[in-house]
Scaffold this active site. Structure first.
Site, PDB file in Angstrom:
ATOM      1  N   VAL A  87      -0.301  12.086  -0.599  1.00 27.71           N
ATOM      2  CA  VAL A  87      -1.116  13.277  -0.824  1.00 27.71           C
ATOM      3  C   VAL A  87      -0.552  14.374   0.071  1.00 27.71           C
ATOM      4  O   VAL A  87      -0.280  14.130   1.251  1.00 27.71           O
ATOM      5  CB  VAL A  87      -2.604  13.005  -0.491  1.00 27.71           C
ATOM      6  CG1 VAL A  87      -3.430  14.272  -0.635  1.00 27.71           C
ATOM      7  CG2 VAL A  87      -3.154  11.891  -1.380  1.00 27.71           C
ATOM      8  N   GLY A  93      -7.906  14.757   3.015  1.00 27.88           N
ATOM      9  CA  GLY A  93      -9.295  14.883   3.419  1.00 27.88           C
ATOM     10  C   GLY A  93     -10.202  15.390   2.315  1.00 27.88           C
ATOM     11  O   GLY A  93     -11.383  15.661   2.551  1.00 27.88           O
ATOM     12  N   TYR A 131      -8.698   2.340   4.067  1.00 29.68           N
ATOM     13  CA  TYR A 131      -8.596   1.108   3.283  1.00 29.68           C
ATOM     14  C   TYR A 131      -9.712   0.134   3.640  1.00 29.68           C
ATOM     15  O   TYR A 131     -10.278  -0.525   2.762  1.00 29.68           O
ATOM     16  CB  TYR A 131      -7.236   0.454   3.471  1.00 29.68           C
ATOM     17  CG  TYR A 131      -6.067   1.326   3.081  1.00 29.68           C
ATOM     18  CD1 TYR A 131      -6.183   2.330   2.114  1.00 29.68           C
ATOM     19  CD2 TYR A 131      -4.831   1.169   3.688  1.00 29.68           C
ATOM     20  CE1 TYR A 131      -5.116   3.130   1.767  1.00 29.68           C
ATOM     21  CE2 TYR A 131      -3.746   1.968   3.335  1.00 29.68           C
ATOM     22  CZ  TYR A 131      -3.901   2.943   2.381  1.00 29.68           C
ATOM     23  OH  TYR A 131      -2.834   3.733   2.044  1.00 29.68           O
TER      24      TYR A 131
END
Length: 158
Positions: A87, A93, A131
């Site tokens: 990303v 975020g 995760y």
């Protein structure tokens, strides 16, 4: 709002740019050997080795994921292995990474896969924390082994 879509050959340049940015983030900026031609063939040629999805934000692509199927003899089923997820810094975020992971989890379910797996660098505490919040479990008894270059050629006896 982020939209996740299957990548097309027209996305190859964007994917390669993201791969290079990911390599720099992972402290290996000179390790990328892929070219648009090799990446395009690997993802969109006659016998694709992997698949890719793109995360589009209001201004265009803001992330990607490359994945392929692996296989578990223990379950007798395929799995999805996430090779790369990236990303852009300005989109972090905002839920883009989570959206990519959720999309791939959906692919795994739709295709009858038993597992969705990936590796993460042990110093990437931010990613590991995300995760764990998703319910991923670290496979702490397992380590990745890799053969490349001369070692691979020697083992092949060539």
């Amino acid at each position: 709002m982020t939209q996740i879509r299957s990548a097309t050959r027209a996305d190859t340049g964007t994917i390669l740019r993201f791969v290079r940015e990911l390599a720099a983030f992972e402290r290996e900026p000179d390790a990328v050997e892929a070219t648009e031609a090799t990446l395009g063939e690997a993802l969109f040629g006659d016998a694709p080795a992997a698949e890719a999805v793109i995360a589009d934000g209001p201004q265009g692509p803001v992330g990607f994921a490359v994945f392929f199927h692996n296989f578990s003899t223990w379950t007798g089923k395929r799995g999805v292995y996430l090779e790369d997820l990236y990303v852009t810094p300005e989109a972090r975020g905002q839920g883009v990474g989570g959206a990519l992971l959720a999309h791939l989890a959906g692919i795994a379910i739709d295709r009858g896969c038993a597992r969705f797996e990936w590796s993460v660098l042990d110093w990437n505490a931010d990613a590991i924390a995300v995760y764990r919040k998703l319910g991923a479990v670290g496979m702490e008894d397992w380590t990745i082994q890799r053969l490349t270059g001369d070692a691979l050629v020697r083992l092949a006896g060539r």
